[in-house]
Scaffold this motif. Structure first.
Motif, PDB file in Angstrom:
ATOM      1  N   ALA A  80      15.875  15.399 -17.200  1.00 53.69           N
ATOM      2  CA  ALA A  80      14.903  15.014 -18.110  1.00 53.69           C
ATOM      3  C   ALA A  80      15.365  14.633 -19.447  1.00 53.69           C
ATOM      4  O   ALA A  80      16.653  15.353 -19.759  1.00 53.69           O
ATOM      5  CB  ALA A  80      13.946  16.081 -18.234  1.00 53.69           C
ATOM      6  N   THR A  81      14.832  13.702 -20.023  1.00 44.53           N
ATOM      7  CA  THR A  81      15.337  13.263 -21.260  1.00 44.53           C
ATOM      8  C   THR A  81      15.463  14.396 -22.446  1.00 44.53           C
ATOM      9  O   THR A  81      16.470  14.132 -23.218  1.00 44.53           O
ATOM     10  CB  THR A  81      14.399  12.127 -21.959  1.00 44.53           C
ATOM     11  N   GLY A  82      14.507  15.162 -22.288  1.00 41.82           N
ATOM     12  CA  GLY A  82      14.495  16.170 -23.351  1.00 41.82           C
ATOM     13  C   GLY A  82      15.706  17.246 -22.919  1.00 41.82           C
ATOM     14  O   GLY A  82      16.325  17.972 -23.905  1.00 41.82           O
ATOM     15  N   VAL A  83      16.321  17.408 -21.710  1.00 40.23           N
ATOM     16  CA  VAL A  83      17.306  18.227 -21.423  1.00 40.23           C
ATOM     17  C   VAL A  83      18.741  17.521 -21.957  1.00 40.23           C
ATOM     18  O   VAL A  83      19.422  18.197 -22.698  1.00 40.23           O
ATOM     19  CB  VAL A  83      17.436  18.579 -19.947  1.00 40.23           C
ATOM     20  N   HIS A  84      18.777  16.161 -22.043  1.00 41.85           N
ATOM     21  CA  HIS A  84      19.844  15.447 -22.285  1.00 41.85           C
ATOM     22  C   HIS A  84      19.842  15.886 -23.789  1.00 41.85           C
ATOM     23  O   HIS A  84      21.375  15.854 -24.236  1.00 41.85           O
ATOM     24  CB  HIS A  84      19.780  13.755 -22.252  1.00 41.85           C
ATOM     25  N   ILE A  85      18.952  15.492 -24.522  1.00 39.17           N
ATOM     26  CA  ILE A  85      18.929  15.834 -26.054  1.00 39.17           C
ATOM     27  C   ILE A  85      19.274  17.292 -26.302  1.00 39.17           C
ATOM     28  O   ILE A  85      20.140  17.517 -27.283  1.00 39.17           O
ATOM     29  CB  ILE A  85      17.628  15.436 -26.712  1.00 39.17           C
ATOM     30  N   LEU A  86      18.592  18.092 -25.624  1.00 35.92           N
ATOM     31  CA  LEU A  86      18.784  19.672 -25.823  1.00 35.92           C
ATOM     32  C   LEU A  86      20.568  19.885 -25.773  1.00 35.92           C
ATOM     33  O   LEU A  86      20.818  20.692 -26.597  1.00 35.92           O
ATOM     34  CB  LEU A  86      18.100  20.467 -24.870  1.00 35.92           C
ATOM     35  N   ILE A  87      20.865  19.442 -24.611  1.00 37.65           N
ATOM     36  CA  ILE A  87      22.388  19.889 -24.502  1.00 37.65           C
ATOM     37  C   ILE A  87      23.222  19.214 -25.476  1.00 37.65           C
ATOM     38  O   ILE A  87      24.355  19.837 -25.765  1.00 37.65           O
ATOM     39  CB  ILE A  87      22.687  19.522 -22.790  1.00 37.65           C
TER      40      ILE A  87
END
Length: 163
Positions: A3-10
């Motif tokens: 998910a894009t949010g997970v990419h941003i989070l990491i």
């Protein structure tokens, strides 16, 4: 697919740990660099469906997930913040996508798909847990500066003991 949010989070978690910056630029640049590679899902898809372009280069995880795109994006985002933060954001995106189906890192020269396929739900959950832990640890480290030595003197008077 991560998910894009997970990419941003990491990417934010990595920047918190590596930069420990109190300025917003490294975080903004890393978040943008982590999100931009997935622009192909809504920019290239209509072009493919309308017949303007075709082939693996224009599919998801094609050109925008290549090292060439990473270099261009890092140079572009370096105008707004540290280039290392942009490289971290883009690199973490490519690494995670290579774990969830593969990427074409050498496009347009080599259109082979490189990577493995891990269950997307498991991967998203694990990466989210790791990222949140890293962010919290980094923020605590920034707040308390664990590398600093604290000199403590015992209170001299009774009133100082109860402050």
């Amino acid at each position: 697919m991560v998910a894009t949010g997970v990419h941003i989070l990491i990417s934010l978690a990595l920047v918190v740990l590596l930069f420990r910056s109190e300025r917003p630029e490294p975080y903004l640049v890393a978040a943008l660099a982590a999100a931009v590679p997935d622009i192909d899902t809504f920019v290239f898809r209509p072009l493919v469906e309308l017949g303007y372009v075709e082939g693996a280069l224009w599919m998801h995880r094609g050109l925008t997930h290549s090292l060439l795109a990473g270099i261009a994006l890092t140079i572009l985002l370096a105008a707004f913040g540290p280039w290392r933060a942009a490289a971290i954001g883009f690199g973490s995106h490519i690494l995670l996508d290579s774990l969830s189906g593969g990427v074409r890192p050498f496009a347009p020269f080599d259109l082979a798909l490189y990577g493995v396929s891990v269950d997307w739900l498991l991967l998203n959950m694990l990466i989210s847990i790791i990222a949140v832990s890293m962010i919290l640890g980094g923020l605590l480290g920034m707040k308390y500066d664990f590398g600093r030595q604290v000199v403590s003197h015992p209170p001299e008077t009774l009133s100082e003991r109860f402050r």
